[in-house]
Motif scaffolding. Structure first.
Motif, PDB file in Angstrom:
ATOM      1  N   MET A  21      39.132-118.926  83.926  1.00 23.34           N
ATOM      2  CA  MET A  21      38.016-118.542  83.057  1.00 23.34           C
ATOM      3  C   MET A  21      37.155-119.767  82.733  1.00 23.34           C
ATOM      4  O   MET A  21      37.675-120.779  82.288  1.00 23.34           O
ATOM      5  CB  MET A  21      38.545-117.924  81.764  1.00 23.34           C
ATOM      6  N   PRO A  22      35.849-119.689  82.988  1.00 19.46           N
ATOM      7  CA  PRO A  22      34.986-120.834  82.677  1.00 19.46           C
ATOM      8  C   PRO A  22      34.839-121.022  81.171  1.00 19.46           C
ATOM      9  O   PRO A  22      34.976-120.080  80.395  1.00 19.46           O
ATOM     10  CB  PRO A  22      33.652-120.457  83.322  1.00 19.46           C
ATOM     11  N   GLY A  23      34.565-122.237  80.784  1.00 14.55           N
ATOM     12  CA  GLY A  23      34.400-122.558  79.369  1.00 14.55           C
ATOM     13  C   GLY A  23      35.679-123.139  78.803  1.00 14.55           C
ATOM     14  O   GLY A  23      36.694-123.260  79.480  1.00 14.55           O
ATOM     15  N   THR A  24      35.608-123.500  77.542  1.00 19.65           N
ATOM     16  CA  THR A  24      36.772-124.066  76.878  1.00 19.65           C
ATOM     17  C   THR A  24      37.371-123.034  75.939  1.00 19.65           C
ATOM     18  O   THR A  24      36.655-122.352  75.204  1.00 19.65           O
ATOM     19  CB  THR A  24      36.401-125.332  76.089  1.00 19.65           C
ATOM     20  N   GLN A  25      38.665-122.941  75.974  1.00 16.03           N
ATOM     21  CA  GLN A  25      39.385-122.075  75.051  1.00 16.03           C
ATOM     22  C   GLN A  25      40.293-122.980  74.221  1.00 16.03           C
ATOM     23  O   GLN A  25      41.121-123.700  74.765  1.00 16.03           O
ATOM     24  CB  GLN A  25      40.247-121.043  75.798  1.00 16.03           C
ATOM     25  N   SER A  26      40.106-122.948  72.931  1.00 13.40           N
ATOM     26  CA  SER A  26      40.921-123.790  72.055  1.00 13.40           C
ATOM     27  C   SER A  26      42.178-123.015  71.676  1.00 13.40           C
ATOM     28  O   SER A  26      42.241-122.379  70.630  1.00 13.40           O
ATOM     29  CB  SER A  26      40.123-124.203  70.824  1.00 13.40           C
ATOM     30  N   MET A  27      43.169-123.075  72.551  1.00 15.75           N
ATOM     31  CA  MET A  27      44.435-122.386  72.342  1.00 15.75           C
ATOM     32  C   MET A  27      45.570-123.358  72.554  1.00 15.75           C
ATOM     33  O   MET A  27      45.503-124.223  73.415  1.00 15.75           O
ATOM     34  CB  MET A  27      44.624-121.243  73.338  1.00 15.75           C
ATOM     35  N   GLY A  28      46.605-123.155  71.789  1.00 10.01           N
ATOM     36  CA  GLY A  28      47.815-123.922  71.978  1.00 10.01           C
ATOM     37  C   GLY A  28      48.743-123.228  72.962  1.00 10.01           C
ATOM     38  O   GLY A  28      48.392-122.237  73.605  1.00 10.01           O
ATOM     39  N   LEU A  29      49.940-123.749  73.065  1.00 15.85           N
ATOM     40  CA  LEU A  29      50.919-123.206  73.997  1.00 15.85           C
ATOM     41  C   LEU A  29      51.376-121.813  73.590  1.00 15.85           C
ATOM     42  O   LEU A  29      51.534-120.927  74.437  1.00 15.85           O
ATOM     43  CB  LEU A  29      52.113-124.159  74.099  1.00 15.85           C
ATOM     44  N   ILE A  30      51.560-121.593  72.305  1.00 16.15           N
ATOM     45  CA  ILE A  30      52.013-120.280  71.829  1.00 16.15           C
ATOM     46  C   ILE A  30      50.921-119.240  72.013  1.00 16.15           C
ATOM     47  O   ILE A  30      51.185-118.118  72.458  1.00 16.15           O
ATOM     48  CB  ILE A  30      52.463-120.375  70.357  1.00 16.15           C
ATOM     49  N   ALA A  31      49.683-119.587  71.706  1.00 19.53           N
ATOM     50  CA  ALA A  31      48.572-118.645  71.896  1.00 19.53           C
ATOM     51  C   ALA A  31      48.365-118.334  73.371  1.00 19.53           C
ATOM     52  O   ALA A  31      48.056-117.195  73.736  1.00 19.53           O
ATOM     53  CB  ALA A  31      47.291-119.202  71.288  1.00 19.53           C
ATOM     54  N   THR A  32      48.563-119.328  74.236  1.00 18.29           N
ATOM     55  CA  THR A  32      48.451-119.099  75.670  1.00 18.29           C
ATOM     56  C   THR A  32      49.547-118.159  76.152  1.00 18.29           C
ATOM     57  O   THR A  32      49.307-117.276  76.969  1.00 18.29           O
ATOM     58  CB  THR A  32      48.515-120.434  76.433  1.00 18.29           C
ATOM     59  N   THR A  33      50.753-118.333  75.628  1.00 24.36           N
ATOM     60  CA  THR A  33      51.856-117.445  75.978  1.00 24.36           C
ATOM     61  C   THR A  33      51.582-116.029  75.494  1.00 24.36           C
ATOM     62  O   THR A  33      51.798-115.059  76.236  1.00 24.36           O
ATOM     63  CB  THR A  33      53.173-117.959  75.383  1.00 24.36           C
ATOM     64  N   LEU A  34      51.076-115.890  74.282  1.00 28.17           N
ATOM     65  CA  LEU A  34      50.750-114.559  73.766  1.00 28.17           C
ATOM     66  C   LEU A  34      49.621-113.918  74.566  1.00 28.17           C
ATOM     67  O   LEU A  34      49.620-112.703  74.787  1.00 28.17           O
ATOM     68  CB  LEU A  34      50.380-114.643  72.286  1.00 28.17           C
ATOM     69  N   LEU A  35      48.666-114.728  75.017  1.00 26.59           N
ATOM     70  CA  LEU A  35      47.609-114.227  75.882  1.00 26.59           C
ATOM     71  C   LEU A  35      48.191-113.682  77.182  1.00 26.59           C
ATOM     72  O   LEU A  35      47.831-112.599  77.636  1.00 26.59           O
ATOM     73  CB  LEU A  35      46.600-115.336  76.187  1.00 26.59           C
ATOM     74  N   GLY A  36      49.110-114.424  77.780  1.00 20.03           N
ATOM     75  CA  GLY A  36      49.732-113.988  79.022  1.00 20.03           C
ATOM     76  C   GLY A  36      50.598-112.754  78.835  1.00 20.03           C
ATOM     77  O   GLY A  36      50.643-111.876  79.702  1.00 20.03           O
ATOM     78  N   VAL A  37      51.295-112.664  77.705  1.00 21.95           N
ATOM     79  CA  VAL A  37      52.115-111.488  77.424  1.00 21.95           C
ATOM     80  C   VAL A  37      51.230-110.255  77.236  1.00 21.95           C
ATOM     81  O   VAL A  37      51.521-109.186  77.776  1.00 21.95           O
ATOM     82  CB  VAL A  37      53.009-111.732  76.187  1.00 21.95           C
ATOM     83  N   ALA A  38      50.122-110.416  76.517  1.00 23.45           N
ATOM     84  CA  ALA A  38      49.182-109.298  76.368  1.00 23.45           C
ATOM     85  C   ALA A  38      48.586-108.919  77.719  1.00 23.45           C
ATOM     86  O   ALA A  38      48.424-107.737  78.036  1.00 23.45           O
ATOM     87  CB  ALA A  38      48.075-109.668  75.380  1.00 23.45           C
ATOM     88  N   GLY A  39      48.300-109.925  78.536  1.00 23.07           N
ATOM     89  CA  GLY A  39      47.796-109.659  79.876  1.00 23.07           C
ATOM     90  C   GLY A  39      48.828-108.966  80.744  1.00 23.07           C
ATOM     91  O   GLY A  39      48.488-108.124  81.579  1.00 23.07           O
ATOM     92  N   SER A  40      50.095-109.287  80.543  1.00 26.09           N
ATOM     93  CA  SER A  40      51.161-108.613  81.277  1.00 26.09           C
ATOM     94  C   SER A  40      51.241-107.141  80.912  1.00 26.09           C
ATOM     95  O   SER A  40      51.466-106.291  81.779  1.00 26.09           O
ATOM     96  CB  SER A  40      52.508-109.279  81.009  1.00 26.09           C
TER      97      SER A  40
END
Length: 89
Positions: A21-40
């Motif tokens: 995804m282009p641009g900057t996303q200000s997410m930490g490791l936990i938010a990135t994991t939650l993003l991936g889980v929601a994407g799953s």
């Protein structure tokens, strides 16, 4: 699928989606994991529409692909919702 495997696939899907995804996303490791889980979840629901047995939580070879696509969709929707809250001058 075990919870640890689900979290690892979620983390990988979130990291790949943020890299694509282009641009900057200000997410930490936990938010990135939650993003991936929601994407799953989103990717699993879409993949279950195309499979014969319709099982959402089974591990498939295309699971990571649909997880990344679902995470990209969630990241796009979160970005759109975040841009509406900002006041533009």
């Amino acid at each position: 699928m075990g919870i640890i495997a689900f979290l690892i696939i979620g983390l990988l899907a979130g990291l790949i989606a943020r890299a694509i995804m282009p641009g900057t996303q200000s997410m930490g490791l936990i938010a990135t994991t939650l993003l991936g889980v929601a994407g799953s979840f989103v990717g699993g629901l879409v993949a279950s529409l195309f499979s014969r047995d319709g099982r959402v939580f089974d591990l498939h070879p295309t699971g990571l692909l649909f997880s990344v696509l679902g995470a990209l969709l969630v990241l796009f929707l979160v970005g759109m919702a975040g841009s509406r809250r900002r006041v533009r001058v």
